[in-house]
Design a protein around this motif. Structure first.
Motif, PDB file in Angstrom:
ATOM      1  N   ALA A 197       0.834  -1.215   0.000  1.00  0.00           N
ATOM      2  CA  ALA A 197       0.000   0.000   0.000  1.00  0.00           C
ATOM      3  C   ALA A 197       0.862   1.255   0.000  1.00  0.00           C
ATOM      4  O   ALA A 197       0.564   2.234  -0.688  1.00  0.00           O
ATOM      5  N   THR A 198       1.969   1.216   0.755  1.00  0.00           N
ATOM      6  CA  THR A 198       2.817   2.413   0.835  1.00  0.00           C
ATOM      7  C   THR A 198       3.420   2.729  -0.533  1.00  0.00           C
ATOM      8  O   THR A 198       3.438   3.876  -0.969  1.00  0.00           O
ATOM      9  N   LEU A 199       3.885   1.666  -1.212  1.00  0.00           N
ATOM     10  CA  LEU A 199       4.513   1.889  -2.519  1.00  0.00           C
ATOM     11  C   LEU A 199       3.470   2.268  -3.572  1.00  0.00           C
ATOM     12  O   LEU A 199       3.732   3.091  -4.453  1.00  0.00           O
ATOM     13  N   SER A 200       2.255   1.682  -3.482  1.00  0.00           N
ATOM     14  CA  SER A 200       1.216   2.031  -4.471  1.00  0.00           C
ATOM     15  C   SER A 200       0.818   3.498  -4.322  1.00  0.00           C
ATOM     16  O   SER A 200       0.636   4.198  -5.322  1.00  0.00           O
ATOM     17  N   ILE A 201       0.680   3.942  -3.071  1.00  0.00           N
ATOM     18  CA  ILE A 201       0.267   5.342  -2.876  1.00  0.00           C
ATOM     19  C   ILE A 201       1.361   6.287  -3.345  1.00  0.00           C
ATOM     20  O   ILE A 201       1.093   7.314  -3.974  1.00  0.00           O
ATOM     21  N   ASN A 202       2.591   5.908  -3.100  1.00  0.00           N
ATOM     22  CA  ASN A 202       3.701   6.733  -3.582  1.00  0.00           C
ATOM     23  C   ASN A 202       3.701   6.815  -5.105  1.00  0.00           C
ATOM     24  O   ASN A 202       3.889   7.888  -5.690  1.00  0.00           O
ATOM     25  N   ALA A 203       3.430   5.681  -5.743  1.00  0.00           N
ATOM     26  CA  ALA A 203       3.410   5.654  -7.215  1.00  0.00           C
ATOM     27  C   ALA A 203       2.293   6.560  -7.737  1.00  0.00           C
ATOM     28  O   ALA A 203       2.486   7.337  -8.682  1.00  0.00           O
ATOM     29  N   ARG A 204       1.114   6.490  -7.084  1.00  0.00           N
ATOM     30  CA  ARG A 204      -0.029   7.319  -7.505  1.00  0.00           C
ATOM     31  C   ARG A 204       0.302   8.810  -7.318  1.00  0.00           C
ATOM     32  O   ARG A 204       0.023   9.641  -8.193  1.00  0.00           O
ATOM     33  N   ILE A 207       0.690  16.984  -2.098  1.00  0.00           N
ATOM     34  CA  ILE A 207       1.425  16.967  -0.830  1.00  0.00           C
ATOM     35  C   ILE A 207       1.611  15.492  -0.486  1.00  0.00           C
ATOM     36  O   ILE A 207       0.628  14.792  -0.241  1.00  0.00           O
ATOM     37  N   ASN A 208       2.840  15.027  -0.496  1.00  0.00           N
ATOM     38  CA  ASN A 208       3.040  13.588  -0.290  1.00  0.00           C
ATOM     39  C   ASN A 208       3.407  13.267   1.162  1.00  0.00           C
ATOM     40  O   ASN A 208       4.557  13.351   1.561  1.00  0.00           O
ATOM     41  N   PHE A 209       2.387  12.924   1.948  1.00  0.00           N
ATOM     42  CA  PHE A 209       2.611  12.420   3.304  1.00  0.00           C
ATOM     43  C   PHE A 209       2.530  10.894   3.280  1.00  0.00           C
ATOM     44  O   PHE A 209       2.303  10.255   4.296  1.00  0.00           O
ATOM     45  N   GLY A 210       2.639  10.329   2.071  1.00  0.00           N
ATOM     46  CA  GLY A 210       2.400   8.898   1.915  1.00  0.00           C
ATOM     47  C   GLY A 210       3.598   8.041   2.280  1.00  0.00           C
ATOM     48  O   GLY A 210       3.602   7.369   3.313  1.00  0.00           O
ATOM     49  N   VAL A 211       4.622   8.103   1.467  1.00  0.00           N
ATOM     50  CA  VAL A 211       5.687   7.111   1.647  1.00  0.00           C
ATOM     51  C   VAL A 211       6.668   7.518   2.749  1.00  0.00           C
ATOM     52  O   VAL A 211       6.884   8.697   3.012  1.00  0.00           O
ATOM     53  N   GLY A 212       7.246   6.501   3.373  1.00  0.00           N
ATOM     54  CA  GLY A 212       8.255   6.752   4.401  1.00  0.00           C
ATOM     55  C   GLY A 212       9.633   6.713   3.783  1.00  0.00           C
ATOM     56  O   GLY A 212      10.299   5.679   3.780  1.00  0.00           O
ATOM     57  N   GLU A 213      10.039   7.850   3.236  1.00  0.00           N
ATOM     58  CA  GLU A 213      11.317   7.903   2.531  1.00  0.00           C
ATOM     59  C   GLU A 213      11.964   9.250   2.819  1.00  0.00           C
ATOM     60  O   GLU A 213      11.404  10.284   2.425  1.00  0.00           O
ATOM     61  N   PRO A 214      13.103   9.286   3.524  1.00  0.00           N
ATOM     62  CA  PRO A 214      13.725  10.571   3.838  1.00  0.00           C
ATOM     63  C   PRO A 214      13.900  11.419   2.579  1.00  0.00           C
ATOM     64  O   PRO A 214      14.236  10.893   1.516  1.00  0.00           O
ATOM     65  N   ASP A 215      13.646  12.716   2.724  1.00  0.00           N
ATOM     66  CA  ASP A 215      13.711  13.606   1.563  1.00  0.00           C
ATOM     67  C   ASP A 215      15.096  14.196   1.354  1.00  0.00           C
ATOM     68  O   ASP A 215      15.292  15.034   0.489  1.00  0.00           O
ATOM     69  N   PHE A 216      16.079  13.792   2.170  1.00  0.00           N
ATOM     70  CA  PHE A 216      17.439  14.352   2.044  1.00  0.00           C
ATOM     71  C   PHE A 216      18.223  13.573   1.000  1.00  0.00           C
ATOM     72  O   PHE A 216      17.964  12.389   0.785  1.00  0.00           O
ATOM     73  N   PRO A 217      19.217  14.252   0.375  1.00  0.00           N
ATOM     74  CA  PRO A 217      20.078  13.462  -0.529  1.00  0.00           C
ATOM     75  C   PRO A 217      20.956  12.521   0.301  1.00  0.00           C
ATOM     76  O   PRO A 217      21.234  12.789   1.468  1.00  0.00           O
ATOM     77  N   THR A 218      21.386  11.438  -0.308  1.00  0.00           N
ATOM     78  CA  THR A 218      22.367  10.565   0.356  1.00  0.00           C
ATOM     79  C   THR A 218      23.629  11.396   0.612  1.00  0.00           C
ATOM     80  O   THR A 218      24.088  12.113  -0.290  1.00  0.00           O
ATOM     81  N   ALA A 272      -8.126  17.338  -1.783  1.00  0.00           N
ATOM     82  CA  ALA A 272      -7.148  18.255  -1.178  1.00  0.00           C
ATOM     83  C   ALA A 272      -5.745  18.007  -1.723  1.00  0.00           C
ATOM     84  O   ALA A 272      -4.813  18.732  -1.388  1.00  0.00           O
ATOM     85  N   ARG A 273      -5.630  16.962  -2.550  1.00  0.00           N
ATOM     86  CA  ARG A 273      -4.335  16.611  -3.132  1.00  0.00           C
ATOM     87  C   ARG A 273      -3.291  16.310  -2.061  1.00  0.00           C
ATOM     88  O   ARG A 273      -2.142  16.760  -2.133  1.00  0.00           O
ATOM     89  N   ILE A 274      -3.722  15.572  -1.045  1.00  0.00           N
ATOM     90  CA  ILE A 274      -2.800  15.116  -0.005  1.00  0.00           C
ATOM     91  C   ILE A 274      -2.754  13.586  -0.077  1.00  0.00           C
ATOM     92  O   ILE A 274      -3.794  12.932  -0.027  1.00  0.00           O
ATOM     93  N   ALA A 275      -1.541  13.036  -0.184  1.00  0.00           N
ATOM     94  CA  ALA A 275      -1.400  11.574  -0.195  1.00  0.00           C
ATOM     95  C   ALA A 275      -1.113  11.078   1.217  1.00  0.00           C
ATOM     96  O   ALA A 275      -0.187  11.560   1.875  1.00  0.00           O
ATOM     97  N   LEU A 276      -1.941  10.139   1.674  1.00  0.00           N
ATOM     98  CA  LEU A 276      -1.786   9.532   3.003  1.00  0.00           C
ATOM     99  C   LEU A 276      -2.024   8.037   2.850  1.00  0.00           C
ATOM    100  O   LEU A 276      -2.648   7.607   1.882  1.00  0.00           O
TER     101      LEU A 276
END
Ligand code: GLU
Length: 397
Positions: free
Chosen positions: A14-21, A33-44, A355-359
């Protein structure tokens, strides 16, 4: 064509599908607004990327040992020694293509048909499906928000049967952010040792801890649990390396070599370049980690303050990871354009479309009353998202 019953019995992540959408909408020009996937937004971090570039230039681009290169296993052993106070041998370490892959290998290596795995809910979306793919049966034990979503010893005791093979603990938790204390782990460890069941501790968020919370492992509580323990970690969350796919697990030698055998018949070794990058991550300077954790802490604080203002919502303040899991069930039964919002999926669909918010809906984590927010995104986006969320909730009748 009839696909296998096995694949028909599971859902996509579900997490990956919502991120893909969310990414699809973004690519089509919609501001999301992507509050969906658990992926740090910082560069490596730079020195990690440099190590990968060097690996390519050194032609470190061939097969490696299936379970990981010696240099990376050594770095993991040192890390585990300092985090857990326990020493492992290289034969007790497996490096896989992400933490999820370690769990997959473990399920395949450990479970026979109908063997039971106890999973406290709310749980991370992939555990039950990974268990099902291996033929095992998930025994879901519900926890309560007022207990900080933590498994109580009497509930664990009740769930154990002669078929119980494994318990999964995840602290800090995805999706709740709750962190077990030593006092909470002690009786659980006693039960694990008494019943001689295996325990997988998914510690992938153990470096992302807030305020004065103390992260404690079952190995700190009682080192004797080591013979039953599978300790999971990886570089994805700590070093912002989700796409590199390096996870690792320590545990009893025979289980680790069984997992390595499974891996030898599926992916072979994890990517050689990413393994070199992971060595640099574990052995190199850790100041980027501190910087990222302090950014997460600020966002978490902001989320907590904003959610306290949202009508009818309750939540347990997260002590680690980068998720918050509020109870929105007071909004179920409300209507928008004549349509009833009946559950977490309806509410997340409404918030996505209107509202264009992904959760991620709580149903994916085993509790339909909740929605999961990931705050692995910038403060500006979080502020904007919370304004939009409140406005959208106020439009429901
Ligand atoms: N673990 C992250 C999440 O829960 C990444 C996606 C996944 O593999 O589930 O969002």
């Amino acid at each position: 064509m009839e696909l296998s019953k096995r694949v028909q019995s599971v859902k996509p992540s579900a997490t990956l599908s919502i991120n893909a959408r969310a990414k699809e909408l973004k690519a089509s020009g919609v501001e999301i607004i992507n509050f969906g996937v658990g992926e740090p937004d910082f560069p490596t971090p730079h020195h990690i990327k440099e190590a990968a570039i060097k690996a390519i230039n050194d032609n470190f681009t061939r097969y490696t040992p299936v379970g990981g290169i010696a240099e990376l296993k050594d770095a993991i052993i040192r890390q585990f020694e300092s985090d857990y106070g326990v020493s492992y041998e290289p034969g007790e370490i497996l490096v896989s293509c992400g933490g999820k892959h370690c769990i997959y290998n473990l399920a395949q290596a450990l479970l026979d048909d109908d063997d039971e795995v106890i999973i406290p809910a709310p749980y991370w979306v992939s555990y039950p499906d990974i268990i099902r793919l291996a033929g095992g049966r998930s025994v879901i034990v519900h926890t309560k928000e007022e207990d900080g979503f933590k498994l109580r010893p009497e509930k664990l005791e009740e769930a154990i049967t002669p078929r119980t093979k494994l318990l999964i603990l995840n602290s800090p938790s995805n999706p709740t952010g709750s962190v077990y204390t030593r006092g909470e782990l002690e009786p659980l460890v006693e039960i694990i040792v008494k019943h001689r069941i295996y325990v997988l501790t998914d510690d992938i968020y153990n470096k992302i801890i807030f305020d004065d919370a103390d992260w404690v492992s079952i190995l700190h509580v009682n080192p004797d649990v080591k013979e039953y323990a599978l300790i999971l970690n990886g570089v994805s969350k700590t070093y912002s390396m989700t796409g590199w796919r390096i996870g690792y697990m320590a545990g009893p030698g025979p289980i680790i070599s069984a997992c390595t055998k499974i891996q030898s018949q599926s992916t072979s070794n994890p990517n050689s370049i990413a393994q070199m990058a992971a060595v640099a991550a574990l052995n190199g300077p850790q100041d980027d980690v501190e910087r990222m954790v302090s950014a997460f802490a600020k966002r978490r604080q902001y989320f907590v303050e904003r959610l306290e203002q949202v009508k009818f919502v309750t939540f347990y303040p997260p002590q680690g990871a980068f998720y918050i899991f509020p109870n929105f069930s007071a909004y179920y039964g409300k209507k928008y354009n004549g349509q009833i919002i009946a559950n977490s999926l309806d509410l997340t669909s409404y918030l996505m479309e209107e509202a264009r918010i992904a959760l991620v809906p709580g149903s994916a984590f085993g509790d339909d009353r909740y929605l999961r927010f990931s705050f692995a995104t910038s403060m500006t986006i979080i502020e904007k998202g919370m304004d939009k969320l409140e406005a959208a909730l106020n439009r429901l009748l």
